[in-house]
Design a protein around this motif. Structure first.
Motif, mmCIF file in Angstrom:
data_model
loop_
_atom_site.group_PDB
_atom_site.id
_atom_site.type_symbol
_atom_site.label_atom_id
_atom_site.label_comp_id
_atom_site.label_asym_id
_atom_site.label_seq_id
_atom_site.Cartn_x
_atom_site.Cartn_y
_atom_site.Cartn_z
ATOM 1 N N ARG A 132 -11.049 12.196 6.225
ATOM 2 C CA ARG A 132 -10.449 12.675 5.159
ATOM 3 C C ARG A 132 -10.404 11.157 4.387
ATOM 4 O O ARG A 132 -10.406 10.193 4.905
ATOM 5 C CB ARG A 132 -8.834 12.982 5.108
ATOM 6 N N GLN B 225 -5.683 16.600 10.213
ATOM 7 C CA GLN B 225 -6.452 17.944 10.060
ATOM 8 C C GLN B 225 -7.470 17.996 11.136
ATOM 9 O O GLN B 225 -8.235 17.088 11.275
ATOM 10 C CB GLN B 225 -6.984 18.174 8.508
ATOM 11 N N TYR C 197 -8.442 8.891 1.369
ATOM 12 C CA TYR C 197 -7.048 8.792 0.657
ATOM 13 C C TYR C 197 -7.162 7.499 -0.244
ATOM 14 O O TYR C 197 -7.958 6.701 -0.032
ATOM 15 C CB TYR C 197 -6.099 8.667 1.650
#
Length: 241
Positions: free
Chosen positions: A107, A120, A109
């Motif tokens: 992910r 996740q 960010y």
């Protein structure tokens, strides 16, 4: 005189007949009676029954020997003196235990704001057996029992304002109250950093936790933007003991 003598010499002498002896039985031949088709049916049925009975005995004996051989083979494999090359029963049973090895989904960010939350799962590359996942952030227990749970979170950057923290949280159901069951910390400034890369550190934790059906586990991080999402650097897993 001469003619009479010649005639008597020419006649053969026949022995007198022998009278039959009294009390001697004469053989009497009695023709055998040919059995009718109706009388042979009971005998045929009896022979068929005998053949079927022997066939059933043979099949039963074969099945008994086959089952006995399998039992002896399993007993041999499970003993310390088992055959070379065959794993014992205990190792074979581990192949059917509930387990999960979750791959973390990368992910991105913003580095300007702290973003805390749950890791996740990459469900396409994760392995789970008799364990389900919920909303890609929780794993759900399907079999109650004791589980060995481990978590490894690698941080690629540090933050002077917050500790590099990793929690394993549990809740009894998808709407239950969350509680921390495992926690780990690491720091890049006190010698806990990686020897290969001093700007990285890994928070590792493991424990045996008793779980019920429907319980859920997840990994919570103080700042998700500091996590190294490379495969193998950060992971989560569990298996039933």
């Amino acid at each position: 005189m001469i003619n009479t003598y010649q005639t008597s010499m020419a006649l053969p002498q026949v022995p007198p007949p022998v009278p039959p002896r009294l009390g001697r039985s004469q053989p009497v031949l009695i023709p055998a009676q040919i059995p009718s088709p109706g009388h042979s049916k009971p005998l045929l049925r009896f022979l068929v029954a005998v053949v079927v009975f022997h066939l059933l005995l043979s099949v039963g004996g074969f099945l008994y020997l086959y089952y006995t051989e399998r039992q002896l083979s399993h007993a041999t494999y499970s003993s310390p003196q088992g055959r070379v090359g065959f794993p014992p029963i205990e190792k074979q049973e581990t192949a059917y235990r509930a387990l999960a090895r979750m791959v973390i989904k990368p992910r991105s960010y913003s580095t300007k704001a702290k973003t805390s939350g749950y890791l996740q799962w990459d469900t396409d590359h994760s392995l789970y057996r008799d364990i389900n996942y919920f909303h890609s952030t929780w794993v759900t227990i399907l079999q109650p029992g004791d589980y060995f749970v481990y978590s490894r979170v690698t941080f690629s950057r540090g933050d002077s304002t917050i500790p590099l923290t990793s929690f394993v949280k549990m809740r009894k159901s998808d709407s239950g109250e969350e509680k921390v069951v495992m926690k780990a910390y690491c720091s890049m400034s006190n010698g806990m950093g990686s020897m290969l890369n001093p700007h990285m550190c890994t928070a590792t934790q493991q424990d045996v936790i008793t779980l019920e059906r429907g319980n859920q586990l997840s990994v919570w991080v103080e700042d998700l933007s500091l996590v190294d999402y490379e495969v193998g650097a950060t992971s989560f897993g569990m298996y039933k003991v």
